[in-house]
Design an enzyme around this catalytic site. Structure first.
Site, PDB file in Angstrom:
ATOM      1  N   THR A  18     -23.237 -19.084  28.793  1.00  0.00           N
ATOM      2  CA  THR A  18     -21.781 -19.734  28.778  1.00  0.00           C
ATOM      3  C   THR A  18     -21.497 -21.182  28.556  1.00  0.00           C
ATOM      4  OG1 THR A  18     -21.012 -17.392  29.424  1.00  0.00           O
ATOM      5  CG2 THR A  18     -19.444 -19.194  29.614  1.00  0.00           C
ATOM      6  N   LYS A  39     -17.027 -14.273  23.952  1.00  0.00           N
ATOM      7  CA  LYS A  39     -18.094 -13.624  24.720  1.00  0.00           C
ATOM      8  C   LYS A  39     -17.694 -12.055  24.521  1.00  0.00           C
ATOM      9  CE  LYS A  39     -20.171 -12.862  28.844  1.00  0.00           C
ATOM     10  NZ  LYS A  39     -21.575 -13.552  28.944  1.00  0.00           N
ATOM     11  N   GLU A 118     -21.248 -14.855  21.934  1.00  0.00           N
ATOM     12  CA  GLU A 118     -22.384 -14.932  23.089  1.00  0.00           C
ATOM     13  C   GLU A 118     -22.581 -13.344  23.520  1.00  0.00           C
ATOM     14  OE1 GLU A 118     -22.417 -15.950  27.865  1.00  0.00           O
ATOM     15  OE2 GLU A 118     -21.176 -17.112  26.713  1.00  0.00           O
ATOM     16  N   VAL A 120     -24.910 -10.908  26.381  1.00  0.00           N
ATOM     17  CA  VAL A 120     -24.600 -10.483  27.896  1.00  0.00           C
ATOM     18  C   VAL A 120     -25.976 -10.428  28.513  1.00  0.00           C
ATOM     19  CG1 VAL A 120     -24.045  -8.049  27.961  1.00  0.00           C
ATOM     20  CG2 VAL A 120     -23.497  -9.206  29.923  1.00  0.00           C
ATOM     21  N   PRO A 207     -29.911 -31.157  31.297  1.00  0.00           N
ATOM     22  CA  PRO A 207     -30.237 -31.283  32.651  1.00  0.00           C
ATOM     23  C   PRO A 207     -29.412 -30.341  33.895  1.00  0.00           C
ATOM     24  CG  PRO A 207     -29.153 -33.087  32.175  1.00  0.00           C
ATOM     25  CD  PRO A 207     -28.994 -32.425  30.921  1.00  0.00           C
TER      26      PRO A 207
END
Length: 234
Positions: A18, A39, A118, A120, A207
């Site tokens: 996400t 989503k 996206e 899951v 990062p």
């Protein structure tokens, strides 16, 4: 729905899909595209200050977009219980309807120049007895962006996932390295092995960020030009 976006999957659950999707949303918006982050389904909700049941991932993607989408458009299918979606659906007395979910995802995707859908968990999470998230990606006919969570074991997980993606006839368009374990040793060697094994462009190495807001993530996605061959014109 073909080549109007990307399906975002990951090497596992809780590896930052996400956050990366939200970062890609901002980065592509900065490039002049109208982006619809979605989503596809989410399990786990809490009540906000107004008493509404909401999902944290859906909120995060909603906050990143500038298209004016509603929370329901960004998160077309949400369950209360934080567990595997097919289990959450059963606990709530129902099941996940393939056609209904695809219709909702496509409706939101049509509102933008490019959709970021996206998944899951990992690439093959069951949604019902005959359908999983890999099937969802195939149904949407979208090239795939793989989020690789950098931690011990990530090379194996990434290569197996890439193999599964390609075995479904899907294109692995690109991958993103997302730092899960900030103390992971030999990062450069791992990145080199991933690049060789995945044989797809890397959009960036994110990062471990103190505040992983979408703009901060977007700043590390520096190779978006790799997506241009499969992106629509702005």
């Amino acid at each position: 729905m073909s080549n109007k976006g990307f399906f975002i999957t990951g090497t596992d659950t809780e590896i930052g899909k996400t956050c990366i999707t939200a970062g890609l949303t901002v980065a592509l918006q900065n490039a002049g595209l109208r982006v619809a982050p979605i989503k596809s389904l989410a399990a786990g909700q809490f009540q906000d200050g107004e008493g509404r049941w909401v999902n944290e991932d859906v909120q995060h993607l909603h906050a990143a977009q500038t298209l004016g989408l509603t929370l329901d458009e960004v998160g077309p299918l949400q369950f209360r219980t934080p567990c595997a979606p097919h289990i959450a659906a059963r606990l709530e007395g129902g099941s996940i309807d393939r056609d209904a979910l695809l219709q909702k995802v496509r409706a939101t995707a049509a509102k933008g120049d490019v959709a970021l859908v996206e998944g899951v968990g990992g690439f093959r999470v069951p949604l019902n007895d005959q359908w999983d998230t890999a099937d969802l990606a195939v149904d949407l006919r979208l090239p795939v962006i793989l989020v690789v969570g950098l931690r011990l074991g990530c090379i194996n997980h990434a290569l197996l996932t890439a193999e599964a993606i390609r075995s479904r006839g899907l294109v692995l368009a690109a991958w993103v390295a997302n730092t899960v374990d900030a103390a992971m040793p030999h990062v450069a060697d791992n990145l080199a092995a991933l690049a060789a094994g995945l044989a797809a462009p890397c959009l960036g190495h994110v990062p471990r960020l103190a505040s992983p807001d979408p703009a901060a993530v977007a700043a590390h996605l520096t190779q978006l030009s790799a997506l241009l061959p499969v992106l629509p014109e702005a």
